[in-house]
Write a protein that holds these residues in place. Structure first.
Motif, mmCIF file in Angstrom:
data_model
loop_
_atom_site.group_PDB
_atom_site.id
_atom_site.type_symbol
_atom_site.label_atom_id
_atom_site.label_comp_id
_atom_site.label_asym_id
_atom_site.label_seq_id
_atom_site.Cartn_x
_atom_site.Cartn_y
_atom_site.Cartn_z
ATOM 1 N N CYS A 83 -2.780 -0.190 -4.056
ATOM 2 C CA CYS A 83 -3.469 1.012 -3.573
ATOM 3 C C CYS A 83 -2.489 2.182 -3.542
ATOM 4 O O CYS A 83 -1.360 2.040 -3.068
ATOM 5 C CB CYS A 83 -4.035 0.794 -2.162
ATOM 6 S SG CYS A 83 -5.220 -0.543 -2.041
ATOM 7 N N HIS A 84 -2.920 3.336 -4.021
ATOM 8 C CA HIS A 84 -2.121 4.559 -3.986
ATOM 9 C C HIS A 84 -2.917 5.583 -3.168
ATOM 10 O O HIS A 84 -3.904 6.140 -3.642
ATOM 11 C CB HIS A 84 -1.858 5.062 -5.399
ATOM 12 C CG HIS A 84 -1.149 4.056 -6.258
ATOM 13 N ND1 HIS A 84 0.220 4.020 -6.388
ATOM 14 C CD2 HIS A 84 -1.621 3.019 -6.997
ATOM 15 C CE1 HIS A 84 0.562 3.021 -7.189
ATOM 16 N NE2 HIS A 84 -0.538 2.403 -7.573
ATOM 17 N N ILE A 85 -2.469 5.821 -1.940
ATOM 18 C CA ILE A 85 -3.264 6.523 -0.937
ATOM 19 C C ILE A 85 -2.607 7.843 -0.568
ATOM 20 O O ILE A 85 -1.390 8.002 -0.686
ATOM 21 C CB ILE A 85 -3.427 5.642 0.326
ATOM 22 C CG1 ILE A 85 -4.003 4.263 -0.040
ATOM 23 C CG2 ILE A 85 -4.322 6.309 1.354
ATOM 24 C CD1 ILE A 85 -5.378 4.287 -0.662
ATOM 25 N N SER A 100 -6.197 6.114 5.876
ATOM 26 C CA SER A 100 -6.746 5.349 4.754
ATOM 27 C C SER A 100 -5.807 4.215 4.377
ATOM 28 O O SER A 100 -6.240 3.109 4.045
ATOM 29 C CB SER A 100 -6.973 6.260 3.546
ATOM 30 O OG SER A 100 -7.935 7.242 3.837
ATOM 31 N N ALA A 101 -4.495 4.487 4.426
ATOM 32 C CA ALA A 101 -3.513 3.458 4.090
ATOM 33 C C ALA A 101 -3.584 2.290 5.070
ATOM 34 O O ALA A 101 -3.535 1.111 4.673
ATOM 35 C CB ALA A 101 -2.110 4.062 4.077
ATOM 36 N N GLN A 139 1.722 5.373 -0.398
ATOM 37 C CA GLN A 139 1.219 6.743 -0.382
ATOM 38 C C GLN A 139 1.882 7.540 -1.500
ATOM 39 O O GLN A 139 2.924 7.159 -2.027
ATOM 40 C CB GLN A 139 1.501 7.391 0.972
ATOM 41 C CG GLN A 139 0.660 6.803 2.104
ATOM 42 C CD GLN A 139 0.894 7.533 3.407
ATOM 43 O OE1 GLN A 139 1.805 7.210 4.142
ATOM 44 N NE2 GLN A 139 0.063 8.517 3.681
ATOM 45 N N GLN A 140 1.270 8.653 -1.861
ATOM 46 C CA GLN A 140 1.809 9.479 -2.934
ATOM 47 C C GLN A 140 3.199 9.988 -2.581
ATOM 48 O O GLN A 140 3.519 10.225 -1.415
ATOM 49 C CB GLN A 140 0.879 10.664 -3.213
ATOM 50 C CG GLN A 140 -0.480 10.253 -3.754
ATOM 51 C CD GLN A 140 -1.368 11.443 -4.043
ATOM 52 O OE1 GLN A 140 -0.919 12.578 -4.057
ATOM 53 N NE2 GLN A 140 -2.636 11.174 -4.295
ATOM 54 N N ASP A 168 -3.491 9.664 2.684
ATOM 55 C CA ASP A 168 -3.304 9.863 4.125
ATOM 56 C C ASP A 168 -3.048 8.546 4.844
ATOM 57 O O ASP A 168 -3.371 7.466 4.357
ATOM 58 C CB ASP A 168 -4.519 10.566 4.729
ATOM 59 C CG ASP A 168 -5.760 9.700 4.700
ATOM 60 O OD1 ASP A 168 -6.067 9.066 5.724
ATOM 61 O OD2 ASP A 168 -6.416 9.636 3.639
ATOM 62 N N MET A 173 -6.466 0.056 4.368
ATOM 63 C CA MET A 173 -6.222 -0.839 3.241
ATOM 64 C C MET A 173 -5.408 -2.063 3.662
ATOM 65 O O MET A 173 -5.616 -3.163 3.164
ATOM 66 C CB MET A 173 -5.505 -0.090 2.116
ATOM 67 C CG MET A 173 -6.331 0.992 1.440
ATOM 68 S SD MET A 173 -7.865 0.350 0.685
ATOM 69 C CE MET A 173 -9.076 0.786 1.959
ATOM 70 N N VAL A 186 0.887 -1.158 0.000
ATOM 71 C CA VAL A 186 0.000 0.000 0.000
ATOM 72 C C VAL A 186 0.928 1.211 0.000
ATOM 73 O O VAL A 186 1.727 1.397 0.921
ATOM 74 C CB VAL A 186 -0.917 0.034 1.240
ATOM 75 C CG1 VAL A 186 -1.743 1.309 1.258
ATOM 76 C CG2 VAL A 186 -1.807 -1.198 1.277
#
Length: 293
Positions: free
Chosen positions: A216-218, A223-224, A193-194, A220, A227, A191
């Protein structure tokens, strides 16, 4: 151009219209229009684009905006310094920071700062690393709290080393697992994050040549983690972002140890406003209680 014209420019930008700026500054709409027209005539370019939904900066306005913001901020700093000399102590400080710091530190920082300095107003901006750097550079904020790796050469005051950890679905790793190594992460789904939020993790993956298979590209942390909880992959993140993690995930330290260095970025340590200096010291004192534990 005058300081008033710069203040009018800034207020139009903040309010999104000439009419609202006139109300805020207690000026007539014609005075607002005349001031901007005079600036545009002197500069030789249009500064704002008028539309049905208000106004926005032209390309020329975007280019000169950081300089005007710095002039306005310098004037405010001067007023605060004079006020401090007179013993009044009133002022304002604008802070920018990232999601994990906003959740873990900022509520207590603002509360305790307000108790000690009720005469100083605090305005908070939350965003990505890139946002915080941009806000510091264009004068939107006085100080920003972020990772040194994302500070982009700005003056930086270190605060704390924040360890990176692995967040894994419960039962995913063998029971005897105590730490997560780069070898453990090879071929695993992640998972992610940007990049603008997760530069330290990207550096870790690059250091060990770990290929990312991301489902998944999250944006915050929360949210991560959610996931990970539904078993979409492993999350690497700073420990500070772990606010009440769910029971269906397990947190492992990384071995070898890796961390991000959190600190305060500003345009110049020597030219902080009195209020920003007081806030900077307050933040340092607040964080010191965790580093001494």
């Amino acid at each position: 151009m005058t300081l008033l014209s710069y203040e009018i420019f800034q207020t139009i930008l903040e309010q999104g219209s000439f009419a609202k700026a006139a109300q805020v500054l207690h000026l007539t709409p014609s005075a607002i229009s005349h001031s901007i027209s005079s600036m545009e005539e002197e500069i030789g370019f249009a500064l704002f684009i008028r539309g049905k939904n208000g106004v926005k900066l032209s390309s020329a306005g975007e280019e000169i905006n950081p300089y005007i913001q710095r002039i306005v901020a310098a004037e405010q700093n001067l007023k605060q310094a004079v006020s401090q000399m007179k013993g009044l102590g009133a002022g304002k400080v604008n802070i920018g920071t990232i999601n994990s710091v906003c959740l873990a530190w900022i509520p207590d920082i603002i509360r305790t700062f307000g108790e000690e300095h009720p005469q100083i107003a605090v305005e908070l901006y939350q965003g990505s690393y890139n946002d915080v750097v941009e806000w510091v550079r264009n004068g939107t904020i006085d100080i920003g709290i972020l990772s040194e790796a994302a500070s982009d050469g700005l003056p930086f005051i270190p605060l704390m080393e924040d360890d990176l950890v692995a967040v894994v679905p419960k039962g995913y790793m063998p029971k005897e697992t105590k730490v997560i190594t780069p070898e453990d992460l090879k071929g695993q789904p992640f998972v992610i994050q940007q990049d603008s939020c997760d530069i330290d993790i990207i550096k870790y993956l690059d250091e060990y040549n770990l290929q990312v298979r991301a489902n998944c590209h999250i944006l915050d942390d929360q949210s991560a983690i959610a996931m990970v909880e539904c078993k979409t992959g492993i999350l690497l993140m700073p420990r500070l972002g772990l606010i009440n993690p769910p029971e269906d995930v397990v947190i492992y330290p990384l071995y070898p140890r890796h961390y991000r260095k959190l600190g305060i970025a500003c345009l110049s340590k020597d030219f902080l406003s009195p209020s920003a200096r007081v806030m900077t010291q307050h933040i340092k004192d607040y964080v010191a209680q965790f580093t001494e534990e």
